[in-house]
Design an enzyme around this catalytic site. Structure first.
Site, mmCIF file in Angstrom:
data_model
loop_
_atom_site.group_PDB
_atom_site.id
_atom_site.type_symbol
_atom_site.label_atom_id
_atom_site.label_comp_id
_atom_site.label_asym_id
_atom_site.label_seq_id
_atom_site.Cartn_x
_atom_site.Cartn_y
_atom_site.Cartn_z
ATOM 1 N N TRP A 176 -2.887 -2.601 -1.627
ATOM 2 C CA TRP A 176 -2.566 -4.010 -1.885
ATOM 3 C C TRP A 176 -3.325 -4.772 -0.799
ATOM 4 O O TRP A 176 -2.972 -4.732 0.370
ATOM 5 C CB TRP A 176 -1.068 -4.239 -1.766
ATOM 6 C CG TRP A 176 -0.644 -5.629 -2.136
ATOM 7 C CD1 TRP A 176 -0.352 -6.088 -3.387
ATOM 8 C CD2 TRP A 176 -0.456 -6.741 -1.250
ATOM 9 N NE1 TRP A 176 0.005 -7.416 -3.327
ATOM 10 C CE2 TRP A 176 -0.047 -7.836 -2.030
ATOM 11 C CE3 TRP A 176 -0.586 -6.915 0.127
ATOM 12 C CZ2 TRP A 176 0.227 -9.088 -1.494
ATOM 13 C CZ3 TRP A 176 -0.310 -8.160 0.676
ATOM 14 C CH2 TRP A 176 0.092 -9.230 -0.141
ATOM 15 N N CYS B 238 0.838 -1.185 0.000
ATOM 16 C CA CYS B 238 0.000 0.000 0.000
ATOM 17 C C CYS B 238 0.882 1.248 0.000
ATOM 18 O O CYS B 238 1.978 1.256 0.537
ATOM 19 C CB CYS B 238 -0.946 0.093 1.180
ATOM 20 S SG CYS B 238 -2.042 -1.312 1.333
ATOM 21 N N LYS C 282 12.134 -14.507 -11.697
ATOM 22 C CA LYS C 282 11.933 -13.392 -12.636
ATOM 23 C C LYS C 282 10.878 -13.755 -13.665
ATOM 24 O O LYS C 282 9.969 -12.988 -13.932
ATOM 25 C CB LYS C 282 13.225 -13.069 -13.378
ATOM 26 C CG LYS C 282 14.205 -12.119 -12.822
ATOM 27 C CD LYS C 282 13.842 -10.717 -12.508
ATOM 28 C CE LYS C 282 13.029 -10.545 -11.276
ATOM 29 N NZ LYS C 282 13.652 -10.478 -9.995
ATOM 30 N N GLU D 265 7.169 -14.379 -11.973
ATOM 31 C CA GLU D 265 6.449 -13.266 -11.354
ATOM 32 C C GLU D 265 5.890 -12.292 -12.368
ATOM 33 O O GLU D 265 4.864 -11.677 -12.130
ATOM 34 C CB GLU D 265 7.292 -12.548 -10.291
ATOM 35 C CG GLU D 265 8.447 -11.734 -10.778
ATOM 36 C CD GLU D 265 9.221 -11.034 -9.659
ATOM 37 O OE1 GLU D 265 8.611 -10.606 -8.672
ATOM 38 O OE2 GLU D 265 10.453 -10.905 -9.792
ATOM 39 N N HIS E 172 15.265 -37.445 -9.135
ATOM 40 C CA HIS E 172 14.595 -37.886 -7.911
ATOM 41 C C HIS E 172 13.130 -37.455 -7.899
ATOM 42 O O HIS E 172 12.523 -37.382 -6.840
ATOM 43 C CB HIS E 172 15.355 -37.363 -6.690
ATOM 44 C CG HIS E 172 16.755 -37.869 -6.639
ATOM 45 N ND1 HIS E 172 17.070 -39.173 -6.333
ATOM 46 C CD2 HIS E 172 17.936 -37.259 -6.933
ATOM 47 C CE1 HIS E 172 18.381 -39.344 -6.413
ATOM 48 N NE2 HIS E 172 18.929 -38.193 -6.780
ATOM 49 N N GLU F 137 16.778 -17.312 -8.974
ATOM 50 C CA GLU F 137 16.394 -15.948 -9.339
ATOM 51 C C GLU F 137 15.825 -15.896 -10.755
ATOM 52 O O GLU F 137 14.830 -15.215 -11.018
ATOM 53 C CB GLU F 137 17.608 -15.018 -9.192
ATOM 54 C CG GLU F 137 17.406 -13.589 -9.667
ATOM 55 C CD GLU F 137 16.303 -12.834 -8.943
ATOM 56 O OE1 GLU F 137 15.748 -13.344 -7.952
ATOM 57 O OE2 GLU F 137 15.951 -11.726 -9.406
ATOM 58 N N ARG G 39 3.468 -0.001 -5.152
ATOM 59 C CA ARG G 39 3.318 -0.600 -3.819
ATOM 60 C C ARG G 39 2.033 -1.406 -3.672
ATOM 61 O O ARG G 39 1.845 -2.136 -2.693
ATOM 62 C CB ARG G 39 3.326 0.492 -2.748
ATOM 63 C CG ARG G 39 4.568 1.334 -2.744
ATOM 64 C CD ARG G 39 4.488 2.394 -1.684
ATOM 65 N NE ARG G 39 4.598 1.829 -0.360
ATOM 66 C CZ ARG G 39 5.739 1.616 0.271
ATOM 67 N NH1 ARG G 39 6.865 1.939 -0.297
ATOM 68 N NH2 ARG G 39 5.757 1.086 1.471
ATOM 69 N N ASN H 185 -1.201 2.054 5.879
ATOM 70 C CA ASN H 185 -0.336 1.033 5.280
ATOM 71 C C ASN H 185 0.191 0.179 6.417
ATOM 72 O O ASN H 185 0.828 0.707 7.332
ATOM 73 C CB ASN H 185 0.827 1.693 4.522
ATOM 74 C CG ASN H 185 1.868 0.679 4.081
ATOM 75 O OD1 ASN H 185 1.535 -0.473 3.821
ATOM 76 N ND2 ASN H 185 3.110 1.102 3.993
ATOM 77 N N GLY H 186 -0.057 -1.132 6.354
ATOM 78 C CA GLY H 186 0.392 -2.032 7.418
ATOM 79 C C GLY H 186 -0.719 -2.996 7.750
ATOM 80 O O GLY H 186 -1.647 -3.187 6.950
ATOM 81 N N LYS I 153 5.760 -3.915 -4.550
ATOM 82 C CA LYS I 153 7.206 -3.746 -4.499
ATOM 83 C C LYS I 153 7.754 -3.913 -3.085
ATOM 84 O O LYS I 153 8.802 -4.490 -2.877
ATOM 85 C CB LYS I 153 7.544 -2.343 -5.023
ATOM 86 C CG LYS I 153 9.017 -2.007 -5.035
ATOM 87 C CD LYS I 153 9.717 -2.759 -6.138
ATOM 88 C CE LYS I 153 11.197 -2.460 -6.216
ATOM 89 N NZ LYS I 153 11.896 -3.503 -6.978
HETATM 90 C C1 AGP Z 1 11.605 -9.850 -6.766
HETATM 91 O O1 AGP Z 1 11.543 -9.444 -8.062
HETATM 92 C C2 AGP Z 1 10.594 -9.284 -5.847
HETATM 93 N N1 AGP Z 1 10.328 -7.936 -6.020
HETATM 94 C C3 AGP Z 1 10.741 -9.714 -4.389
HETATM 95 O O2 AGP Z 1 11.090 -11.058 -4.343
HETATM 96 C C4 AGP Z 1 11.728 -8.901 -3.531
HETATM 97 O O3 AGP Z 1 13.050 -9.184 -3.878
HETATM 98 C C5 AGP Z 1 11.458 -9.233 -2.048
HETATM 99 O O4 AGP Z 1 10.134 -8.899 -1.736
HETATM 100 C C6 AGP Z 1 12.397 -8.521 -1.113
HETATM 101 O O5 AGP Z 1 12.264 -7.136 -1.163
HETATM 102 P P1 AGP Z 1 13.343 -6.193 -0.512
HETATM 103 O O6 AGP Z 1 14.628 -6.409 -1.248
HETATM 104 O O7 AGP Z 1 12.816 -4.804 -0.681
HETATM 105 O O8 AGP Z 1 13.482 -6.590 0.922
#
Ligand code: AGP
Length: 609
Positions: free
Chosen positions: A75, A2, A486, A489, A505, A482, A27, A101-102, A604
């Site tokens: 969010w 948020c 990528k 997501e 396995h 990673e 956000r 937010n929270g 984010k």
């Molecule tokens: C990855 O593309 C994501 N945005 C997510 O996994 C991100 O790396 C994770 O939420 C951690 O965020 P931060 O680095 O702000 O702590």
């Protein structure tokens, strides 16, 4: 999660709030709203959907000259994205409006408490209790009502609050969720992040834990929990506002991929002096402390955790001590073995990820020595760490991280080389060689970025696939975590990262005619084993895209497509291997018409558990 904003000044608040919310849309973006106060009444405009939808509603319905207001982009955590669950929440009496937010963890208990005193609720959200609770305590003094309500809240919150009776002021406070205050000329702002207000002011400060601020057009008064006035040093933001704009690119993600040479150079270069020595600028953790460290724990979430997994292989080799990488959401609850001889490396782009913040606190409580690797300056994780290494990657807006990931990795590697030199676990020649390698990474990434056509071609062949398996061994396995994240997501293609040796396995039963396998083959000592794994999946009909070193002349005989990284050393390869796979994810998502910078259900900055 948020984004919240607030404005008090002499200009029309609506366009300022909408523009600021657009900058915070990364956000959360399932619903949005604003509240405006004037002449002792509060007007709310909110809707399910994006800021663009809110704009349409406001332009259709509203003619106003209000100069004070708050806004929110959501969010959803409690209650589906809907008009009614959108923020701001207005108390039933119409006296108080709140953006939050929270997460209010005890909201059910508070709801019952207020219902038994005649209050009612119309949403499924946890946040609505905040407006009702403040209203319940309000008897003409907004600050004491907010403080009294706060004593009953459990959880995390950044709150923007307006009162119908006080149409010229805005109140904000925070705990465990970020909030910055923008100080302007005859106008002041609150926002979850700096880009939201950069257009209006570059003078900002971060509100501290449980501090409360009262803003009017001319005043910014901050109070601690004892009600004492406190002063904050104002930081002047010197980034180019364009750094937070797309600058001609179709998406922030591709812009940020392209910025990696520069971002990595900015992270590495200032930390190497003219004689090639590494300078980390630590003030609290001494060289002797680093010499006495006997184990390392790396903790983070998502891509930042993946940096930790890659770094684990490197640090173990460099230092010859135990190195573990653990997800912050697990670390904080697993009673980790940490003492004053444990170096805990906490990695976070935003510096606000709640699980990571709590993992950091757990490590500190156990006496661990904490170094964080953070992008956002003066964020909570940076502030609470013993030492912070900033990545200096500039603002990262796309939800899918790219340049933050790359800069985090080189920074942890720099720390590892620095420690290895101190402890004498590698020779000075090796130190020079490794530092030289890190300095070459930016130009090598730039080389990779010159040839996007070959990646676009592969994307055009496979963008419609259903499943992708990423295989690798050793550091290539860490990188495949990673690469897989990528792709999934942003493209919503199911993908999995697998240690290639583990395939037989179980997972190999999923390989059938046409299944796409991306084999990472940059780790030279195990190349032959990887080639055998490629043959195994080829024999079952897989289409194999192999990522290989510049001089690899074997893998092309077994794979369907080859992506080569530039000629480089092993430490460079760990940075260079991810770049073509970021591009592949981006171009596949683009061909699928996905909302690349704002993938569904994501945000984010994850400031909730
Ligand atoms: C990855 O593309 C994501 N945005 C997510 O996994 C991100 O790396 C994770 O939420 C951690 O965020 P931060 O680095 O702000 O702590």
């Amino acid at each position: 999660m948020c984004g919240i904003v607030g404005y008090v000044g002499d200009k029309k608040a609506t366009p300022i709030l909408l523009n600021a919310l657009e900058k915070l849309e990364y956000r959360g973006y399932d619903s949005a709203g604003i509240a405006l106060v004037s002449e002792n009444s509060i007007a709310i405009h909110k809707t399910r959907g994006r800021i663009a939808d809110l704009r349409c509603i406001i332009e259709r319905d509203l003619v106003d000259d209000c100069t004070v207001g708050i806004g929110h982009t959501r969010w959803a955590t409690h209650g589906e994205p809907s008009d009614v669950n959108s923020h701001p929440h207005l108390s039933k009496s119409g006296r108080v409006a709140v953006v939050h937010n929270g997460i209010i963890e005890n909201y059910i208990e508070l709801k019952h408490h207020l219902e038994s005193r005649g209050h009612s609720f119309s949403t499924e959200t946890d946040s609505e209790v905040v407006s009702e609770l403040i209203d319940y305590f309000y008897n003409g003094d907004p600050v004491s009502a907010v403080r009294e309500a706060e004593t009953m809240l459990k959880g995390s919150y950044a709150l923007g609050i307006i009162f119908a009776d006080f149409p010229e002021q805005l109140i904000a406070l925070r705990k465990d969720s970020p909030l910055i205050i923008g100080v302007g000329n005859g106008e002041n702002f609150i926002a979850s992040d700096i880009p939201a207000i950069l257009k209006h002011t570059r003078n900002v400060f971060r509100l501290g834990e449980r501090e409360l601020v009262v803003l009017t057009a001319k005043r910014v008064n901050v109070f601690n929990t004892y009600g004492e006035r406190i002063e904050h040093q104002i930081t002047h933001i010197d980034w180019d506002a364009a750094a937070a704009e797309k600058g001609g690119y179709a998406h922030f993600m591709i812009k940020e991929i392209m910025e990696q040479p520069d971002a990595v150079a900015k992270t590495v270069a200032p930390r190497i002096d003219e004689c090639g020595n590494i300078e980390l600028g630590f003030k609290n953790i001494t060289d002797d402390d680093l010499r006495s460290i006997n184990s390392i724990k790396i903790t983070a979430c998502g891509s930042a955790y993946h940096v930790g997994v890659v770094a684990k292989y490197f640090l173990k080799n460099m230092l010859g001590i135990s190195v573990e990488a653990e997800l912050a959401s697990e670390f904080r609850y697993c009673d980790p073995i940490v003492d004053d001889k444990t170096l805990v490396i906490v990695i976070s782009q935003s510096g606000e990820t709640l699980d990571t913040l709590y993992a950091l606190r757990e490590a500190k409580n156990k006496g661990g020595r904490v170094v964080s690797v953070v992008n956002v300056v003066a964020s909570a994780i940076a502030n609470e760490s013993e030492e912070v290494l900033y990545t200096w990657a500039g603002p990262e807006i796309s939800v899918a991280t790219t340049k933050a990931y790359s800069t985090q990795l080189v920074l942890v590697e720099l720390l590892g080389i620095y420690m290895a030199k101190l402890r004498g676990s590698i020779s000075s020649e090796k130190v020079c060689e490794l530092v030289g390698s890190l300095q070459r990474i930016p130009s090598n990434i730039a080389l990779e970025l010159r040839d996007v056509q070959s990646i676009q071609y592969i994307a055009s062949l496979y963008f419609n696939c259903q499943d992708v398996f990423f295989l690798g061994r050793n550091i290539d396995y860490a990188l495949s975590l990673e690469a897989s994240l990528k792709l999934k997501e942003i493209s919503y293609i199911h993908s999995e990262a697998y240690a290639a040796g583990e395939l037989k396995h179980g997972t190999i039963s999923l390989i059938e005619e046409g299944t796409v396998v991306i084999a990472l083959c940059t780790y030279r000592p195990l190349l032959e084993k990887m080639i055998s794994n490629i043959k195994e999946v080829k024999a079952r009909g897989a289409k194999v895209i192999a990522l290989v070193n510049a001089d690899d002349d074997q893998t092309q005989n077994v794979a369907d497509h080859i992506i080569r990284i530039p000629a480089c050393s092993e430490i460079e390869a760990s940075s260079l291997a991810i770049v073509p796979l970021q591009l592949l994810a981006y171009y596949i998502a683009s061909l699928r018409g996905c909302d690349i910078d704002k993938p569904r259900n994501l945000a984010k900055s994850v400031t909730v558990e």
